[in-house]
Design an enzyme around this catalytic site. Structure first.
Site, short mmCIF file in Angstrom:
data_model
loop_
_atom_site.label_atom_id
_atom_site.label_comp_id
_atom_site.label_asym_id
_atom_site.label_seq_id
_atom_site.Cartn_x
_atom_site.Cartn_y
_atom_site.Cartn_z
N LEU A 102 0.85 -1.19 0.00
CA LEU A 102 0.00 0.00 0.00
C LEU A 102 0.89 1.24 0.00
CD1 LEU A 102 -2.79 -0.89 2.60
CD2 LEU A 102 -3.14 -0.39 0.18
N ASP A 103 0.53 2.23 -0.81
CA ASP A 103 1.25 3.50 -0.82
C ASP A 103 1.29 4.10 0.58
OD1 ASP A 103 1.94 3.54 -3.44
OD2 ASP A 103 0.45 4.99 -4.07
N PRO A 104 2.29 4.92 0.90
CA PRO A 104 2.33 5.56 2.23
C PRO A 104 1.03 6.29 2.58
CG PRO A 104 4.42 5.87 1.13
CD PRO A 104 3.51 5.21 0.13
#
Length: 365
Positions: free
Chosen positions: A73-75
């Site tokens: 998951l992206d930050p």
């Protein structure tokens, strides 16, 4: 009482046997030390840290050496981040075989009628072509991904809330960008939350009772260390077998377990129960009679062939999860070894449905 798992229901017995309770553990009765080596935590990832940072924090909280996540998951993204503990990390690749669900908030760069947005969204349902963005961790080549469902939930001004159910490795940010290009004004993803990974869903009471916040995990582990109270920790850390519900399982007798843990193929005499419509080349989970996952295997025979054969290789192990010596050794290191019928071996090699080498190389967004 056997541990209940959907993937072990409705199997056909090809032989009978009983398990020895002196060895192994029913998945829901593992001692905490074992649970932390064959466990799964459905973390509710907060916005800000990377997925790898969250894994590092989980390792520090639980004082373990090995952990891994499924699907980056992206930050800035939040939501379901399945984290396998210890040997359980070897099972996470199976989650990439199932769909993923996201709720995305998109900002249109100009006002566009809702009906026009819905029409364009429908054009992005089904098989689509995508090229990963530059900052992705996979090779930037155009590939085909499937969007199973794409729903327009609601809007406010130029903000649109969308729900997407798609194949693993689909880049949601890129879909929204492409929709904006088709609409002309452009569009940007503002927020993203993942709510499903394969059979694991946010709020599913049958699988852990919901997502786990890191401070709750820390509190549960400290409570266990200081007072010996396991109740909360067992609610938050569930057996790794739960992430394997997406593929069917088979069961084997206790005397076959240690040989399988050393990489031996599963011969017919070791098989207890299999699906009635088992297909040659099908990827299955191999379980003990207690419901513990031993590893993943590829079928070399159908159920009918197994029932009619007295010997021969029924399954070829593809990935080992259980540690050797969990069950006592009941095999000889020398002497004649069973081999699969040539036809069965050739068929298995050509009809394999899953490339296990690719199960851990995919990425989201």
């Amino acid at each position: 009482m056997p541990f209940s798992l959907p993937q072990l229901e409705n199997l056909v017995n090809v032989d009978d046997d009983v398990t020895d309770d002196r060895y192994g553990h029913y998945p829901d009765r593992r001692p905490v030390k074992e649970l932390l080596d064959y466990g799964l935590v459905l973390v509710d990832k907060p916005a800000g840290p990377t997925s790898h940072e969250v894994v590092a924090w989980v390792k520090r909280i639980l004082e373990i050496e090995k952990a891994g996540h499924s699907g980056t998951l992206d930050p800035g993204a939040t939501g379901l981040l399945p984290i396998g503990l210890g040997e359980g990390t070897k099972a996470l690749g199976v989650l990439l075989l199932g769909p993923k669900e996201y709720y995305a908030l998109a900002r249109l760069h100009a006002h566009v009628p809702a009906e026009r947005v819905k029409k364009v969204m429908s054009e992005f349902t089904g098989e689509i072509y995508q090229r990963p963005p530059q900052r992705s961790s996979v090779k930037r080549v155009t590939r085909v991904r499937t969007v199973y469902e794409f729903d327009y939930i609601e809007d406010y001004d130029r903000l649109v809330l969308m729900r997407i159910l798609c194949q693993a490795g689909t880049y949601i940010r890129k879909i929204i960008y492409d929709i904006g290009e088709v609409l002309s004004p452009g569009a940007t993803m503002v927020e993203l939350r993942r709510t499903q990974v394969s059979n694991l869903r946010e709020g599913d009471k049958d699988v852990g009772g919901g997502l786990v916040r890191l401070h709750d995990l820390a509190d549960a582990y400290q409570r266990f260390k200081e007072t010996g109270d396991e109740e909360k920790l067992r609610r938050l850390v569930i057996p790794i077998e739960r992430c394997l519900e997406g593929i069917r399982g088979i069961t084997v007798r206790d005397t076959a377990v240690d040989a399988l843990c050393h990489g031996a193929p599963l011969a017919v005499p070791g098989v207890i129960a299999v699906p009635a419509d088992l297909r040659v080349g099908e990827l299955v989970g191999v379980y003990t009679l207690k419901g513990e996952i031993i590893g993943l295997a590829e079928a070399a025979m159908t159920m009918e062939q197994i029932k009619e054969s007295a010997r021969g290789v029924a399954f070829v192990m593809k990935r080992l999860i259980m540690k050797p010596e969990t069950y006592p050794k009941a095999w000889r290191s020398k002497g004649e070894q069973a081999t699969a019928p040539a036809a069965a071996t050739a068929t298995a090699a050509t009809t394999s449905e899953i490339d296990l080498s690719k199960l851990e190389s995919d990425d989201d967004f």
